[in-house]
Write an enzyme that holds these catalytic residues in place. Structure first.
Site, PDB file in Angstrom:
ATOM      1  N   GLY A  18       0.788  -1.241   0.000  1.00  0.00           N
ATOM      2  CA  GLY A  18       0.000   0.000   0.000  1.00  0.00           C
ATOM      3  C   GLY A  18       0.811   1.278   0.000  1.00  0.00           C
ATOM      4  CB  SER A  19       4.270   2.189  -1.003  1.00  0.00           C
ATOM      5  OG  SER A  19       4.375   1.919  -2.376  1.00  0.00           O
ATOM      6  CG  ASN A  20       1.366   3.605  -5.758  1.00  0.00           C
ATOM      7  OD1 ASN A  20       1.711   4.646  -6.301  1.00  0.00           O
ATOM      8  ND2 ASN A  20       1.895   2.430  -6.071  1.00  0.00           N
ATOM      9  CG  MET A  96      -1.854  -7.959  -6.325  1.00  0.00           C
ATOM     10  SD  MET A  96      -1.023  -6.992  -7.615  1.00  0.00           S
ATOM     11  CE  MET A  96      -0.248  -8.324  -8.526  1.00  0.00           C
ATOM     12  NE  ARG A  97      -8.795 -11.129  -4.961  1.00  0.00           N
ATOM     13  CZ  ARG A  97      -8.583 -12.430  -4.975  1.00  0.00           C
ATOM     14  NH1 ARG A  97      -8.937 -13.158  -6.018  1.00  0.00           N
ATOM     15  NH2 ARG A  97      -8.020 -13.020  -3.943  1.00  0.00           N
ATOM     16  CG  LEU A  98      -8.508  -8.627 -14.482  1.00  0.00           C
ATOM     17  CD1 LEU A  98      -9.015  -9.469 -15.648  1.00  0.00           C
ATOM     18  CD2 LEU A  98      -8.229  -7.199 -14.923  1.00  0.00           C
ATOM     19  CG  ASN A 113      -4.999  -0.293 -11.791  1.00  0.00           C
ATOM     20  OD1 ASN A 113      -4.665  -0.485 -10.619  1.00  0.00           O
ATOM     21  ND2 ASN A 113      -4.500  -1.016 -12.787  1.00  0.00           N
ATOM     22  CG  HIS A 115       0.216  -1.387 -15.554  1.00  0.00           C
ATOM     23  ND1 HIS A 115      -0.027  -2.662 -15.074  1.00  0.00           N
ATOM     24  CD2 HIS A 115       1.102  -1.529 -16.565  1.00  0.00           C
ATOM     25  CE1 HIS A 115       0.688  -3.529 -15.776  1.00  0.00           C
ATOM     26  NE2 HIS A 115       1.377  -2.867 -16.683  1.00  0.00           N
TER      27      HIS A 115
HETATM   28  C1  GRF Z   1       2.761  -0.807  -7.929  1.00  0.00           C
HETATM   29  O1  GRF Z   1       3.938  -1.012  -8.650  1.00  0.00           O
HETATM   30  C2  GRF Z   1       1.600  -0.644  -8.870  1.00  0.00           C
HETATM   31  O2  GRF Z   1       1.945  -0.075 -10.100  1.00  0.00           O
HETATM   32  C3  GRF Z   1       1.163  -2.066  -9.115  1.00  0.00           C
HETATM   33  O3  GRF Z   1       1.363  -2.713  -7.878  1.00  0.00           O
HETATM   34  C4  GRF Z   1       2.353  -2.033  -7.123  1.00  0.00           C
HETATM   35  C5  GRF Z   1       1.713  -1.684  -5.818  1.00  0.00           C
HETATM   36  O4  GRF Z   1       2.611  -1.192  -4.874  1.00  0.00           O
HETATM   37  N1  GRF Z   1      -0.192  -2.090  -9.606  1.00  0.00           N
HETATM   38  P1  GRF Z   1       2.079  -0.603  -3.490  1.00  0.00           P
HETATM   39  O5  GRF Z   1       1.224  -1.672  -2.834  1.00  0.00           O
HETATM   40  O6  GRF Z   1       1.294   0.638  -3.783  1.00  0.00           O
HETATM   41  O7  GRF Z   1       3.311  -0.326  -2.683  1.00  0.00           O
END
Ligand code: GRF
Length: 205
Positions: A18-20, A96-98, A113, A115
Site C-alpha cells: 500500500g505504498s501508493n 491484484m485482481r481484475l 488504477n 500500472h
Molecule cells: C505498484 O507497482 C503498482 O503499479 C502495481 O502494484 C504495485 C503496488 O505497490 N499495480 P504498493 O502496494 O502501492 O506499494
C-alpha cells in the site's frame, strides 16, 4: 468550492504494502489533494497497507473471494462495503485482481488504477520483467480508468522513467514506484475535477 464535508469520497483497494495509497494519503494530509479517504479495502487480510491505513485513522475492511460462494457474490459484497462508506471514487493501488462487472457498473467512470509501465505496452503481470525482456530504453507508470479489460481503460496520466542497461527488475521497480508516488495523487486531482473521454483521449475540464 466543496466544503470539507462534500469532498469526493475515495475508497482504496489494495492487496499488499500500500505504498501508493499512503503516498496519496500524505498529499491529502498536506492539503495538496482535496479528497476524503472513505475506506481502505483489501482482499488480503494480511496486507501491510491495512495497518498503515489504520494508523492514519482511515476505516479499513477486508474479506476474500473464498469467503463467498461465487466471485460475483464477493464483488457485490465489496460494492456494499464501499457504498456503505459513501464511496464515490475507487482508487486501485496494487489490488491484484481484475475488477468485474458489479464494481465497474457501481462506479461508472470513477475507478482508477496505476500500472508500472507506459501502457499500452506491457499490460498485465510482471510489467517490469516484460520491460527488461523487451530491451526498451524508456518505461514509466500509467494511471488509467478501469474498464472490463486488463489495463485497457483510457489513460489519465503517465510519467516516463529511463531504463539503464544495468537495471534489474528490482532497481527498475524502485524507480518506477518512486514515479508512481508522485503521479497518482496528481492524476486523482485531475480526474475528480472533471473530465470527458473523446475517442480514447481523456480531456480534463
Ligand atoms: C505498484 O507497482 C503498482 O503499479 C502495481 O502494484 C504495485 C503496488 O505497490 N499495480 P504498493 O502496494 O502501492 O506499494
Amino acid at each position: 468550492m466543496r466544503d470539507s464535508k462534500q469532498l469526493p469520497r475515495v475508497a482504496f483497494l489494495i492487496s499488499g504494502r500500500g505504498s501508493n495509497m499512503m503516498a496519496i494519503i500524505k498529499k491529502v494530509k498536506e492539503g495538496k489533494l482535496k479528497i476524503k479517504p472513505a475506506i481502505v479495502f483489501s482482499d488480503n487480510p494480511g496486507a501491510d497497507g491495512l495497518k498503515s491505513a489504520e494508523k492514519a485513522g482511515i476505516p479499513v475492511s477486508t474479506f476474500t473471494p473464498s469467503d463467498f460462494p461465487t466471485r460475483e457474490d464477493y464483488e457485490k459484497a465489496l460494492v456494499n462495503t464501499l457504498k456503505k462508506n459513501g464511496t464515490e471514487w475507487v482508487v486501485a493501488a496494487g489490488y491484484m485482481r481484475l475488477l468485474k462487472k458489479p464494481v465497474i457498473e457501481a462506479f461508472p467512470g470513477k475507478i482508477l488504477n496505476i500500472h508500472p509501465s507506459l501502457l499500452p505496452s506491457f499490460a498485465g503481470l510482471n510489467a517490469q520483467q516484460q520491460t527488461i525482456d523487451a530491451g526498451v530504453k524508456i518505461t514509466g507508470c500509467t494511471v488509467h480508468f478501469v474498464d472490463m479489460g486488463m489495463d485497457t481503460g483510457p489513460i489519465v496520466m503517465q510519467t516516463a522513467v529511463p531504463v539503464e542497461e544495468t537495471d534489474t527488475v528490482e532497481s527498475l521497480s524502485r524507480k518506477i514506484l518512486h514515479a508512481e508516488h508522485d503521479t497518482y495523487w496528481r492524476a486523482i486531482k485531475k480526474a475528480v475535477s472533471g473530465y470527458q473521454v473523446r475517442g480514447r483521449t481523456v480531456v480534463f475540464k
